[in-house]
Design an enzyme around this catalytic site. Structure first.
Site, PDB file in Angstrom:
ATOM      1  N   HIS A  12      12.751   8.806  -6.100  1.00 40.54           N
ATOM      2  CA  HIS A  12      12.159   9.625  -7.175  1.00 40.54           C
ATOM      3  C   HIS A  12      11.070  10.567  -6.635  1.00 40.54           C
ATOM      4  O   HIS A  12      10.082  10.844  -7.320  1.00 40.54           O
ATOM      5  CB  HIS A  12      11.621   8.728  -8.297  1.00 40.54           C
ATOM      6  CG  HIS A  12      10.567   7.740  -7.870  1.00 40.54           C
ATOM      7  ND1 HIS A  12      10.477   6.474  -8.405  1.00 40.54           N
ATOM      8  CD2 HIS A  12       9.563   7.826  -6.977  1.00 40.54           C
ATOM      9  CE1 HIS A  12       9.449   5.840  -7.851  1.00 40.54           C
ATOM     10  NE2 HIS A  12       8.885   6.647  -6.981  1.00 40.54           N
ATOM     11  N   HIS A  59       2.751   5.758 -11.210  1.00 38.50           N
ATOM     12  CA  HIS A  59       1.911   5.978 -10.031  1.00 38.50           C
ATOM     13  C   HIS A  59       0.479   6.289 -10.486  1.00 38.50           C
ATOM     14  O   HIS A  59      -0.026   7.390 -10.268  1.00 38.50           O
ATOM     15  CB  HIS A  59       2.471   7.116  -9.191  1.00 38.50           C
ATOM     16  CG  HIS A  59       3.883   6.914  -8.702  1.00 38.50           C
ATOM     17  ND1 HIS A  59       4.977   7.001  -9.526  1.00 38.50           N
ATOM     18  CD2 HIS A  59       4.367   6.617  -7.474  1.00 38.50           C
ATOM     19  CE1 HIS A  59       6.086   6.775  -8.818  1.00 38.50           C
ATOM     20  NE2 HIS A  59       5.743   6.533  -7.580  1.00 38.50           N
ATOM     21  N   HIS A 193       9.533   4.395   2.951  1.00 40.08           N
ATOM     22  CA  HIS A 193       8.489   5.412   3.081  1.00 40.08           C
ATOM     23  C   HIS A 193       7.105   4.803   3.036  1.00 40.08           C
ATOM     24  O   HIS A 193       6.896   3.755   2.443  1.00 40.08           O
ATOM     25  CB  HIS A 193       8.621   6.548   2.064  1.00 40.08           C
ATOM     26  CG  HIS A 193       8.473   6.218   0.599  1.00 40.08           C
ATOM     27  ND1 HIS A 193       9.270   5.334  -0.084  1.00 40.08           N
ATOM     28  CD2 HIS A 193       7.627   6.726  -0.340  1.00 40.08           C
ATOM     29  CE1 HIS A 193       8.932   5.318  -1.373  1.00 40.08           C
ATOM     30  NE2 HIS A 193       7.932   6.141  -1.548  1.00 40.08           N
ATOM     31  N   GLU A 240       8.880  -0.182  -3.314  1.00 39.20           N
ATOM     32  CA  GLU A 240       9.510   0.279  -4.566  1.00 39.20           C
ATOM     33  C   GLU A 240      10.952  -0.213  -4.690  1.00 39.20           C
ATOM     34  O   GLU A 240      11.498  -0.275  -5.791  1.00 39.20           O
ATOM     35  CB  GLU A 240       9.500   1.815  -4.639  1.00 39.20           C
ATOM     36  CG  GLU A 240       8.112   2.406  -4.856  1.00 39.20           C
ATOM     37  CD  GLU A 240       8.116   3.936  -4.923  1.00 39.20           C
ATOM     38  OE1 GLU A 240       7.110   4.491  -5.395  1.00 39.20           O
ATOM     39  OE2 GLU A 240       9.098   4.583  -4.515  1.00 39.20           O
TER      40      GLU A 240
HETATM   41  C1  DHB Z   1       6.284  10.579  -2.602  1.00 39.82           C
HETATM   42  C2  DHB Z   1       5.810   9.932  -3.729  1.00 39.82           C
HETATM   43  C3  DHB Z   1       6.526   8.881  -4.280  1.00 39.82           C
HETATM   44  O1  DHB Z   1       6.148   8.260  -5.417  1.00 39.82           O
HETATM   45  C4  DHB Z   1       7.670   8.449  -3.701  1.00 39.82           C
HETATM   46  O2  DHB Z   1       8.280   7.381  -4.235  1.00 39.82           O
HETATM   47  C5  DHB Z   1       8.164   9.102  -2.580  1.00 39.82           C
HETATM   48  C6  DHB Z   1       7.449  10.168  -2.038  1.00 39.82           C
HETATM   49  C7  DHB Z   1       5.535  11.719  -2.025  1.00 39.82           C
HETATM   50  O3  DHB Z   1       4.424  12.013  -2.488  1.00 39.82           O
HETATM   51  O4  DHB Z   1       6.020  12.352  -1.104  1.00 39.82           O
HETATM   52 FE    FE Z   2       7.120   6.477  -5.855  1.00 44.38          FE
END
Ligand code: DHB
Ligand code: FE
Length: 280
Positions: A12, A59, A193, A240
């Site tokens: 997302h 978030h 990530h 996540e």
């Molecule tokens: C980013 C933010 C998110 O919530 C995520 O799940 C993936 C990437 C970002 O800020 O790049």
């Molecule tokens: Fe996220």
């Protein structure tokens, strides 16, 4: 009776929302990512469900450190896109489904899952970016959406085991809802990530591919992983992925059909993963 017909899983990444909102989807570096969703949009056009239960995380937009619900089920009739600091995205309001949401709440709470019920909240990129990825620009979203917001922000977060079990309870709840509704359950977030700290930029493609392989037909194996292991392998925000386990648990199908599978690095700082699984 209602039934879960399919599961949709997708990252997302907020930058993908910005790329769509600013007409940059055909430009590098975004073009190969949106190419991966072209099939999905055609598939969605032929498979619009009556309701989507969308598992995502907030978030720190609707909730913050003042209030940290582990599993927050949206029981409202309507949700507005959140202002995440640069104005709300110009996407439609999200219509809820209070009747099915109330049924899921009753069923799951009586099965001993302590859901928080939310009658008012704004929904952030965790929920609106997946809708835009799958439906494109719309004046109104094509079906109601029940948000299920999971805490993956503030330690302690729920285990994969708890998430898969909750998903299964949600699947039983949907299967015991009287009206004959076609329901999709979407799991969002991931893949590997990490947005900050010493390991910022971490991507673990081998882990991501293995996670998708096992999610399809061996989700029980994934819940053997502790949250520390998950963070070690997938990064602090890769946690996540427990939300994909909720969505997978809701689909009562041992061997779903893989309608679509896509993986791409990078998008922002993130690996993008996407699966569409159809129940038999
Ligand atoms: C980013 C933010 C998110 O919530 C995520 O799940 C993936 C990437 C970002 O800020 O790049
Ligand atoms: Fe996220």
């Amino acid at each position: 009776m209602a039934r879960v017909s399919a599961g949709v899983y997708t990252s997302h990444v907020p930058a993908l929302g910005a790329a769509m909102d600013h007409g940059k989807t055909a430009e590098p570096p975004w073009a190969p990512i949106f190419a991966g969703y072209e099939f999905s949009r055609r598939w969605m056009a032929g498979h619009v469900p009556d309701v989507i239960l969308l598992v995502y995380n907030d978030h720190a937009n609707a909730f913050g450190l003042d209030l940290v619900p582990t599993f927050a089920l949206g029981t409202a009739a309507r949700y507005e896109p959140a202002d995440e600091g640069w104005g709300a995205r110009a996407v439609p309001s999200v219509m809820g489904h209070p009747e099915l949401a109330a049924h899921i709440a009753q069923h799951c709470i009586l099965e001993d899952f302590d859901l928080t019920l939310v009658n008012r909240m704004d929904v952030d990129h965790g929920l609106t970016v997946p809708l835009s990825l799958l439906f494109g620009a719309q004046l109104a979203w094509p079906c109601p959406v029940i948000p299920l917001a999971v805490n993956v922000i503030q330690y302690p977060v729920p285990s994969g085991r708890r998430c898969l079990a909750l998903g299964r309870a949600i699947g039983r709840a949907i299967g015991s809802f009287g009206p004959d509704l076609n329901v999709q359950v979407w799991g969002t977030g991931g893949m590997s990530h990490q947005l900050s700290g010493q390991r910022a930029g971490l991507i673990n493609a081998a882990f991501d591919h293995d996670f998708m392989d096992r999610l399809i037909d061996r989700p029980e194996e994934l819940v053997q992983m502790s949250h520390v292991e998950l963070v070690r392998e997938a990064g602090s925000e890769g946690i996540e992925l427990v939300m994909w386990l909720i969505a997978r648990g809701a689909m009562d199908c041992a061997l779903p059909t893989v309608a679509h599978r896509f993986y791409h690095v990078p998008a922002s700082n993130t690996a993008v993963g996407h699966l569409i699984l159809e129940a038999d």
